[in-house]
Scaffold this active site. Sequence first.
Site, PDB file in Angstrom:
ATOM      1  N   ALA A   3       0.819  -1.210   0.000  1.00 41.16           N
ATOM      2  CA  ALA A   3       0.000   0.000   0.000  1.00 41.16           C
ATOM      3  C   ALA A   3       0.859   1.269   0.000  1.00 41.16           C
ATOM      4  CB  ALA A   3      -0.965  -0.046   1.178  1.00 41.16           C
ATOM      5  N   SER A   4       0.635   2.160   0.948  1.00 39.04           N
ATOM      6  CA  SER A   4       1.273   3.482   0.900  1.00 39.04           C
ATOM      7  C   SER A   4       2.757   3.478   1.248  1.00 39.04           C
ATOM      8  CB  SER A   4       0.534   4.455   1.819  1.00 39.04           C
ATOM      9  OG  SER A   4      -0.708   4.799   1.261  1.00 39.04           O
ATOM     10  N   ILE A   5       3.302   2.348   1.668  1.00 40.60           N
ATOM     11  CA  ILE A   5       4.764   2.274   1.782  1.00 40.60           C
ATOM     12  C   ILE A   5       5.383   2.453   0.393  1.00 40.60           C
ATOM     13  CG2 ILE A   5       6.698   0.785   2.449  1.00 40.60           C
ATOM     14  CD1 ILE A   5       4.965  -0.437   4.563  1.00 40.60           C
TER      15      ILE A   5
END
Length: 545
Positions: A158-160
């Site tokens: 995801a947002s990593i």
Amino acid sequence: MAGLCRSLGRALPGRSLGRSLGRAVPGRAVLCRSQCRALPGRAVLCRSLCRAAARPGRVPGSRPWGWGLALGLAVGVRPQAGDEADGGREEEPPPPRGFGAAVERSRDLLRRVKDEAGIPGIIVGVSVDGKEVWSEGLGYADVENRVLCKPETIMRIASISKCLTMMAVAKLWEEGKLDLDAPVQKYVPEFPEKVYEGEKVTITTRLLVSHLSGIRHYEKDIAKVKEEKEKANRALKPTKPHQDKEQREGKGIEKTDSAKARKEHDGETKGRNSKPGRRDKELELEEYYLKEKFESVIESLNIFKNDPLFFKPGSQFLYSTYGFTLLSAVVERASGQKFTDYMLKMFRDLDMLSTVLDDNEAMIYNRARYYVYNKKGRLVNAPYVDNSYKWAGGGFLSSVGDLLKFGNALLYSYQAGQFKSSAGKLLPGYLKPGTVSMMWTPVPKTEVSWDRDGKYAMAWAVVEKQQQCGCCRQQRHYASHTGGAVGASSVLLILPEELGPGAGGAPPRGVIVTIVCNMQSVSLNSTALKIAREFDKEKRAQGTD
């Protein structure tokens, strides 16, 4: 001529070994079923063998080493992976030398989080001073087919993904190929120039990486966003000093961890979106579930490029994954390569060979399946989505091992300038120390939803070292980022060691923790921080021995 039971023969590799062992052990009976269940592999010994253990003199011609060897072999048999009687839990691996206590406490914490949030499968990885000291999977990567999680399991991060994209941006900036303060139209003329309240405004790469551009997130309604920001501002002013601050949603932070306006439960876990079947408001937005495949990052700009800005660039913080979609187009033009090609090359340079695009068509070995809870609170498969519209902001898959490598590459780069190598053989980092320091410097007017102590920097949330009173809470410096996707949650946290000038040895020095799971809306940041502190404490204890 009696032998061990058939189950022992099946548990040992090669049934002939079980039979031959049986012939060597006198007696034909077996232990009771209750004791049988306690033995891994369900192997059992004969009753006469059990009596021999209690009264060895009653067995004619018995040899203590004979039945002792048989008992040791029986107890040492491991069950096959996915044994239904053990709830699908693999036998715990031995703790790494020197960190056994930290592993035991962290494993217990992880199991509590898994159970409370109803997570099908969760994986953790920890490195200390550049060495991976613990990685383990709990539960299932694929519930239907009873495939257990393991360190090699690949999940949505995801947002990593934003942190990975920031690494590419920083590299291009160091090489002089990208100007952080130039208008984005210099690289992407397809993105129209913007006007806010009748005034022409400028969006730069620097504003994009800190979510200060004014570009919208998944919510299109400006009025709703402003209303949520006002609620969040009020939540920042509790009426009682001891009152927990509510999580800030309306401030534009992507709900990478949990539902809006939630109070942390011991600051540790949030699962099933507060109640089974309830989703974060972000997860109810239509654009979160796009199924269209975009052939290029330039094409994906069509989703939002003609929408008005929510505020003047640089004036307010609004977490925006679409801002990183625009950023991917900037990287593509600045590098002269297709964005996905440039990122995959960078992953190879960093030895992140398990980090790939979240491509539904590709055959990706060890890829997990993703899950949500329906309105009845039942576990179901997550809906189909195509993340090609947001590669840079939430479109990569990875393993905990690769994320640890990425974190160590950053930590090495950050600390390389603080070490003095007498032989002059210290290799340079992937980035320069000053570049990582810039990335990890909190930016004014920013906020972080998953860590009340932090501020947003350049694609990272950063907490600075601070202690307000003597013998009171001491805040350590660390950087982190969480992620939330359809059917997945993640966190990557870097806790650098505090070094003095001219430190001895070699970088990286510190603790890195990453956790990924196949359930959405699970808060993992505080869990990662607790695990990092456990390993840091044990590392310090070893240094004082």
